[in-house]
Design an enzyme around this catalytic site. Structure first.
Site, mmCIF file in Angstrom:
data_model
loop_
_atom_site.group_PDB
_atom_site.id
_atom_site.type_symbol
_atom_site.label_atom_id
_atom_site.label_comp_id
_atom_site.label_asym_id
_atom_site.label_seq_id
_atom_site.Cartn_x
_atom_site.Cartn_y
_atom_site.Cartn_z
ATOM 1 N N PRO A 20 0.853 -1.195 0.000
ATOM 2 C CG PRO A 20 0.048 -1.013 2.183
ATOM 3 C CD PRO A 20 0.789 -1.935 1.275
ATOM 4 C CG MET A 21 3.567 2.129 -1.947
ATOM 5 S SD MET A 21 4.667 1.825 -3.367
ATOM 6 C CE MET A 21 3.616 0.756 -4.379
ATOM 7 C CB CYS A 103 2.191 5.025 7.814
ATOM 8 S SG CYS A 103 2.350 6.615 6.958
ATOM 9 C CE LYS A 142 3.749 -2.663 4.389
ATOM 10 N NZ LYS A 142 4.630 -1.605 4.928
ATOM 11 N NE ARG A 238 10.784 2.852 -1.941
ATOM 12 C CZ ARG A 238 12.003 2.970 -1.458
ATOM 13 N NH1 ARG A 238 12.755 3.990 -1.818
ATOM 14 N NH2 ARG A 238 12.490 2.066 -0.630
#
Length: 340
Positions: A20-21, A103, A142, A238
């Site tokens: 997830p980005m 995050c 995560k 990425r």
């Protein structure tokens, strides 16, 4: 949940997942990635529970049926609110609900969720239990290996033990510390050193957990080596975004042992009907094509492809013809082979 994506199926899909980005893995990006791999597990951008529950921003849950298997990642720290958000996500068909404990952004810290939750494993357990009690799809986590001055060798085992007791059976570990003070979110993705050995030790210590590793993986060969070394899954971020065909086009045969793989040109042409549909509903071309810029990375004509899409896709009235023109700049594979 449909019969197609039960827990065992998701565990298999999680052999390779796309991270997830934020601002990247939206529904258009995920649709492209699904064209490249039928089996990899895809994740949404992080969606905050307050946005769904208090803000009623339900459009953030929009996705295409073709994206499955697809997981919704939630951000939050209030168990009751996360349970409501999870229920909303499961209700519109997401196959998994994932809690973000990794995050490091300032915005996330100010909301007392994300990586800062590594400091509160009992709260995370309460969140997991509440979410799992509200939905019939799998709830996963995560996380990082630790934050700030924590000792990863001490905090990570306790964290995993605590969330396991709450019912979590699948976790993705970003194999870096998160430094909440002094590093930007971008720096937190690269500056703290990777500690793969610790993640391998966690798999040995928690054999009943499905453990995926995240951080620093840039090729299918690296992913395959980590799987061969005993980990259950590999999450790539990425590299999968910037060079999606290089990572995903051969994932099905090489990671999942199924299918013959795909190719960038076929995927690009398969995006055209999707683009037409998006435009017919009032969307803009660049909203889709910005995720396609790296599709032909490494191939002759890739620079011209990127330039044409970058310069023309945001113009008023731009349509599929822009993509067709950009595709004409890509040298066919036979020409590429001759040039090597």
């Amino acid at each position: 949940m449909t019969d197609k994506f039960k827990k065992q199926d998701l565990s298999t899909a999680a052999r390779l997942s796309v991270a997830p980005m934020m601002d990247w893995t939206d529904r258009h990006c995920r649709y492209l990635h699904r064209l490249l791999s039928s089996h990899a597990l895809l994740y949404t951008e992080m969606v905050t529970a307050p946005a769904l529950v208090r803000g009623r921003a339900l459009h953030l849950l929009d996705h295409d049926r073709a994206e499955h298997p697809v997981a919704l990642q939630l951000g939050g720290s209030d168990p009751a609110e996360l349970a409501q958000a999870a229920k909303l996500g499961a209700g519109v068909g997401y196959d998994e609900i994932n809690l973000n404990c990794g995050c490091p952004s300032d915005r996330v810290q100010s909301g007392a969720f994300g990586a800062v939750l590594m400091k509160s494993p009992d709260l995370v357990a309460d969140c997991v239990a509440a979410m799992a009690g509200a939905v019939d799809v799998e709830v996963t986590v995560k996380c990082r290996i630790g934050v700030d001055d924590q000792q990863p060798e001490e905090i990570l085992p306790r964290f995993l033990e605590t969330i396991r007791a709450a019912g979590c059976r699948r976790v993705t570990i970003h194999a870096r510390m998160a430094w909440l003070k002094g590093l930007s979110p971008a720096e937190n993705r690269t500056v703290p050193p990777l500690n793969y050995d610790l993640v391998h030790r966690m798999k040995a210590d928690f054999p009943d957990l499905h453990i995926s590793i995240n951080g620093g993986v840039t090729s299918l060969a690296e992913a395959a080596a980590l799987l061969d070394a005993g980990l259950d899954g590999v999450m790539i971020g990425r590299s999968a975004y910037h060079e999606p065909a290089r990572i995903l086009a051969q994932a099905d045969p090489k990671i999942f042992g199924q299918g013959r793989g795909s190719d960038a040109m076929t995927a690009a042409r398969a995006m055209l009907p999707y683009i037409e549909n998006h435009l017919s509903r009032g969307g803009r071309l660049h909203q889709v094509t910005r995720h396609m810029l790296g599709l032909f990375a490494g191939r002759p004509g890739a620079r011209a492809w990127r330039r044409m899409l970058s310069e023309q896709a945001s113009r008023p009235g731009a349509g599929p013809e822009v993509v067709e023109a950009a595709l004409s700049q890509i040298a066919p594979l036979a020409e590429r082979a001759m040039a090597v």
